[in-house]
Each structure stands twice: as structure tokens, then as C-alpha cells.
Design a protein around this motif. Structure first.
Motif, PDB file in Angstrom:
ATOM      1  N   LYS A 122       0.894  -1.098  -0.251  1.00 17.30           N
ATOM      2  CA  LYS A 122      -0.035  -0.398  -0.439  1.00 17.30           C
ATOM      3  C   LYS A 122       0.736   1.465  -0.014  1.00 17.30           C
ATOM      4  O   LYS A 122       1.843   1.185   0.328  1.00 17.30           O
ATOM      5  CB  LYS A 122      -1.067  -0.414   1.185  1.00 17.30           C
ATOM      6  N   LYS A 123       0.295   2.383  -0.565  1.00 20.66           N
ATOM      7  CA  LYS A 123       0.751   3.761  -0.753  1.00 20.66           C
ATOM      8  C   LYS A 123       2.026   3.830   0.997  1.00 20.66           C
ATOM      9  O   LYS A 123       3.271   3.984   1.360  1.00 20.66           O
ATOM     10  CB  LYS A 123       0.253   4.233  -1.036  1.00 20.66           C
ATOM     11  N   ASP A 124       1.227   3.473   2.127  1.00 19.52           N
ATOM     12  CA  ASP A 124       1.704   3.571   3.784  1.00 19.52           C
ATOM     13  C   ASP A 124       3.275   3.061   3.934  1.00 19.52           C
ATOM     14  O   ASP A 124       3.417   2.438   4.920  1.00 19.52           O
ATOM     15  CB  ASP A 124       1.148   3.630   5.242  1.00 19.52           C
ATOM     16  N   GLY A 125       3.776   1.533   2.596  1.00 16.08           N
ATOM     17  CA  GLY A 125       4.012   0.687   2.444  1.00 16.08           C
ATOM     18  C   GLY A 125       4.027  -1.109   3.736  1.00 16.08           C
ATOM     19  O   GLY A 125       4.443  -2.048   4.129  1.00 16.08           O
ATOM     20  N   GLU A 126       2.214  -0.742   3.842  1.00 15.15           N
ATOM     21  CA  GLU A 126       2.581  -2.398   4.307  1.00 15.15           C
ATOM     22  C   GLU A 126       1.438  -2.623   3.603  1.00 15.15           C
ATOM     23  O   GLU A 126       1.652  -2.409   2.216  1.00 15.15           O
ATOM     24  CB  GLU A 126       0.201  -1.176   4.973  1.00 15.15           C
ATOM     25  N   ILE A 127       1.532  -3.747   3.837  1.00 16.72           N
ATOM     26  CA  ILE A 127       1.966  -5.516   3.077  1.00 16.72           C
ATOM     27  C   ILE A 127       0.611  -5.812   3.039  1.00 16.72           C
ATOM     28  O   ILE A 127       0.435  -5.957   4.388  1.00 16.72           O
ATOM     29  CB  ILE A 127       3.447  -5.930   3.371  1.00 16.72           C
ATOM     30  N   ARG A 128      -0.288  -6.305   2.024  1.00 13.79           N
ATOM     31  CA  ARG A 128      -1.313  -6.785   2.105  1.00 13.79           C
ATOM     32  C   ARG A 128      -1.662  -8.027   1.587  1.00 13.79           C
ATOM     33  O   ARG A 128      -0.255  -8.258   0.205  1.00 13.79           O
ATOM     34  CB  ARG A 128      -2.525  -6.164   1.962  1.00 13.79           C
ATOM     35  N   TYR A 129      -2.134  -9.258   1.612  1.00 15.05           N
ATOM     36  CA  TYR A 129      -2.808 -10.397   0.495  1.00 15.05           C
ATOM     37  C   TYR A 129      -3.528  -9.938  -0.242  1.00 15.05           C
ATOM     38  O   TYR A 129      -5.019  -8.954   0.248  1.00 15.05           O
ATOM     39  CB  TYR A 129      -2.571 -11.124   1.418  1.00 15.05           C
ATOM     40  N   ARG A 130      -3.393  -9.867  -1.392  1.00 16.69           N
ATOM     41  CA  ARG A 130      -5.135 -10.173  -2.378  1.00 16.69           C
ATOM     42  C   ARG A 130      -5.341 -11.306  -3.325  1.00 16.69           C
ATOM     43  O   ARG A 130      -4.470 -12.070  -3.631  1.00 16.69           O
ATOM     44  CB  ARG A 130      -4.988  -9.008  -4.044  1.00 16.69           C
ATOM     45  N   LYS A 131      -6.555 -11.459  -3.478  1.00 16.83           N
ATOM     46  CA  LYS A 131      -7.082 -12.849  -4.114  1.00 16.83           C
ATOM     47  C   LYS A 131      -8.031 -11.952  -5.210  1.00 16.83           C
ATOM     48  O   LYS A 131      -8.740 -11.109  -4.674  1.00 16.83           O
ATOM     49  CB  LYS A 131      -8.090 -13.521  -3.219  1.00 16.83           C
ATOM     50  N   ALA A 132      -7.664 -12.167  -6.201  1.00 19.04           N
ATOM     51  CA  ALA A 132      -7.924 -12.125  -8.003  1.00 19.04           C
ATOM     52  C   ALA A 132      -8.522 -12.639  -8.777  1.00 19.04           C
ATOM     53  O   ALA A 132      -7.992 -13.929  -8.484  1.00 19.04           O
ATOM     54  CB  ALA A 132      -7.206 -10.987  -8.456  1.00 19.04           C
ATOM     55  N   VAL A 133      -9.501 -12.617  -9.263  1.00 22.37           N
ATOM     56  CA  VAL A 133     -10.060 -13.539 -10.179  1.00 22.37           C
ATOM     57  C   VAL A 133     -11.278 -12.870 -11.270  1.00 22.37           C
ATOM     58  O   VAL A 133     -11.210 -11.225 -11.181  1.00 22.37           O
ATOM     59  CB  VAL A 133     -11.045 -14.120  -9.954  1.00 22.37           C
ATOM     60  N   GLY A 134     -10.389 -12.771 -13.026  1.00 23.15           N
ATOM     61  CA  GLY A 134     -10.843 -12.080 -13.624  1.00 23.15           C
ATOM     62  C   GLY A 134     -11.139 -13.526 -14.476  1.00 23.15           C
ATOM     63  O   GLY A 134     -11.356 -14.368 -14.826  1.00 23.15           O
ATOM     64  N   LYS A 135     -12.559 -12.301 -16.002  1.00 24.49           N
ATOM     65  CA  LYS A 135     -13.278 -13.413 -16.855  1.00 24.49           C
ATOM     66  C   LYS A 135     -13.263 -13.104 -18.310  1.00 24.49           C
ATOM     67  O   LYS A 135     -13.660 -11.217 -17.880  1.00 24.49           O
ATOM     68  CB  LYS A 135     -14.650 -14.294 -16.361  1.00 24.49           C
ATOM     69  N   LEU A 136     -12.447 -13.534 -18.668  1.00 23.53           N
ATOM     70  CA  LEU A 136     -12.989 -12.918 -20.726  1.00 23.53           C
ATOM     71  C   LEU A 136     -14.142 -12.534 -20.996  1.00 23.53           C
ATOM     72  O   LEU A 136     -15.050 -14.022 -20.676  1.00 23.53           O
ATOM     73  CB  LEU A 136     -12.089 -14.040 -21.314  1.00 23.53           C
ATOM     74  N   LEU A 137     -14.604 -11.804 -21.507  1.00 24.09           N
ATOM     75  CA  LEU A 137     -16.033 -11.502 -22.168  1.00 24.09           C
ATOM     76  C   LEU A 137     -15.892 -11.068 -22.609  1.00 24.09           C
ATOM     77  O   LEU A 137     -15.071 -10.214 -23.348  1.00 24.09           O
ATOM     78  CB  LEU A 137     -16.926 -10.492 -21.992  1.00 24.09           C
ATOM     79  N   ASN A 138     -16.841 -11.404 -23.932  1.00 22.57           N
ATOM     80  CA  ASN A 138     -17.185 -11.235 -25.997  1.00 22.57           C
ATOM     81  C   ASN A 138     -18.436 -10.960 -25.860  1.00 22.57           C
ATOM     82  O   ASN A 138     -18.718 -11.421 -25.854  1.00 22.57           O
ATOM     83  CB  ASN A 138     -16.318 -11.880 -26.298  1.00 22.57           C
ATOM     84  N   ARG A 139     -18.712  -9.604 -26.114  1.00 23.86           N
ATOM     85  CA  ARG A 139     -20.149  -9.204 -25.901  1.00 23.86           C
ATOM     86  C   ARG A 139     -20.547  -8.177 -28.148  1.00 23.86           C
ATOM     87  O   ARG A 139     -19.684  -7.632 -27.588  1.00 23.86           O
ATOM     88  CB  ARG A 139     -20.796  -8.460 -24.881  1.00 23.86           C
ATOM     89  N   ASN A 140     -20.580  -9.015 -27.873  1.00 30.50           N
ATOM     90  CA  ASN A 140     -21.496  -8.412 -30.195  1.00 30.50           C
ATOM     91  C   ASN A 140     -19.607  -7.810 -30.677  1.00 30.50           C
ATOM     92  O   ASN A 140     -19.409  -6.888 -30.428  1.00 30.50           O
ATOM     93  CB  ASN A 140     -21.531  -7.248 -29.821  1.00 30.50           C
ATOM     94  N   GLY A 141     -18.340  -8.478 -29.843  1.00 28.18           N
ATOM     95  CA  GLY A 141     -16.758  -8.089 -30.745  1.00 28.18           C
ATOM     96  C   GLY A 141     -16.311  -7.410 -29.659  1.00 28.18           C
ATOM     97  O   GLY A 141     -15.428  -6.876 -30.185  1.00 28.18           O
ATOM     98  N   LYS A 142     -17.387  -6.826 -28.727  1.00 31.44           N
ATOM     99  CA  LYS A 142     -16.310  -6.003 -27.351  1.00 31.44           C
ATOM    100  C   LYS A 142     -15.802  -6.882 -26.245  1.00 31.44           C
ATOM    101  O   LYS A 142     -16.774  -7.493 -25.945  1.00 31.44           O
ATOM    102  CB  LYS A 142     -18.145  -4.792 -26.783  1.00 31.44           C
TER     103      LYS A 142
END
Length: 171
Positions: A122-142
Motif C-alpha cells: 500500500k501507499k503507506d508501505g503496509e503489505i497486504r494479501y490479495r486474491k483476484a479472479v478475472g473473466k474474459l467477456l466477448n459481447r458483440n465483438g467488444k
């Protein structure tokens, strides 16, 4: 003259009907807009309570969008920087940068990516753990990627305490 008057009356009737229809549509749009504002506020509150943030990456225009809580989780003000991978990478722990970039590329190449864990500073130097997930979307070519990132630091600390206590009990 009668044809002229009839034509004017028909024109006036059509314009009146159009006005009524447009006014009705405008009211529906206002109602839907109000519903969206309320839904957005509910989502923002849920992110704060759940300690997670959401993001959207438009791959066609190469633009990213962060929820307000994504910024807050980094210890910065809303819109403190332009959301993009390079700016976010400044917060990723140096030991985790290659791993995070690899996961981003997998998502971008439409490969299945399960949730992944990494650290941020973080900006203040604190270390944090993150868990992330993402998904690919294709909506009408977008094509875009949508995802969420949750802070799991407290969960991880509790698990470490339990493991330490279990280890000590075995000794």
C-alpha cells in the motif's frame, strides 16, 4: 382549404402522440437511471463491507475502470491515478510482479485462470494479501475482462496463527 385543415389536424395529432410517447419514455429512463444509481450505491457498500474491489478492462480500447474501493484498498484516494496495469503494478510486491503479469496475460489470451493470490504494498508501505479472479467477456465483438480483487490478509494471518499453534502443539 378543408384538406389543408385536415392535414394540419392530422399533423398536430401525430406531433401530440409523439410528444406523449417521448415523455413516457423519458419518465421510464429517469426511473431506470434512479434504479441504477441505487444499485451502484448498494454495490459500493457491499465492496466496502466485503473488503473487495471490482475492475473492468476494455481490451478493444485498452482502458481500465476501477471501483472506488479498488483505490481505497491501495491506500489512495479515488482516481488518484489512471487505472491501468502499469500503474497498478507499482503496488504489486516486487517478488510477485512476474506472477501477476503472467496471470494477466493468461486472462487476456482467454485461458482459464482460477483465482490467484499475490501481495501488494500500500501507499503507506503496509503489505497486504490479495486474491483476484478475472473473466474474459466477448459481447458483440467488444472484448473485455471483468474481475474482483479481495483483501485476504486477515484470513491469511488467522490461518498462519492456527498453523503456528498446531505446529507448537505437535512439538
Amino acid at each position: 382549404p378543408i384538406i389543408l385543415y385536415v392535414t394540419q389536424l392530422i399533423t398536430l395529432a401525430i406531433v401530440s402522440l409523439a410528444f406523449v410517447r417521448i415523455n413516457k419514455d423519458l419518465q421510464e429512463i429517469k426511473t431506470k437511471n434512479n434504479d441504477l444509481v441505487i444499485s451502484n450505491e448498494i454495490s459500493n457498500l457491499a465492496e466496502e463491507v466485503g473488503n473487495y474491489g471490482s475492475w473492468h478492462w476494455d481490451l478493444v480500447e485498452d482502458k481500465m475502470y476501477y471501483s472506488d474501493n479498488m483505490f481505497k484498498m491501495l491506500g489512495v484516494e479515488k482516481d488518484a491515478f489512471q487505472p491501468n496495469n502499469e500503474n497498478y503494478a507499482q503496488f504489486v510486491h516486487p517478488d510477485d510482479k512476474d506472477f501477476v503479469n503472467e496471470q494477466i496475460q493468461k486472462m487476456k489470451n482467454n485461458q482459464k485462470v482460477d483465482s490467484f493470490t499475490y501481495r501488494i504494498v500500500k501507499k503507506d508501505g503496509e503489505i497486504r494479501y490479495r486474491k483476484a479472479v478475472g473473466k474474459l467477456l466477448n459481447r458483440n465483438g467488444k472484448i473485455s475482462i471483468v474481475g474482483t480483487t479481495i483483501d485476504i490478509t486477515e484470513e491469511r494471518n488467522i490461518n498462519n496463527q492456527i498453523e503456528d499453534r498446531s505446529y507448537r502443539d505437535w512439538e
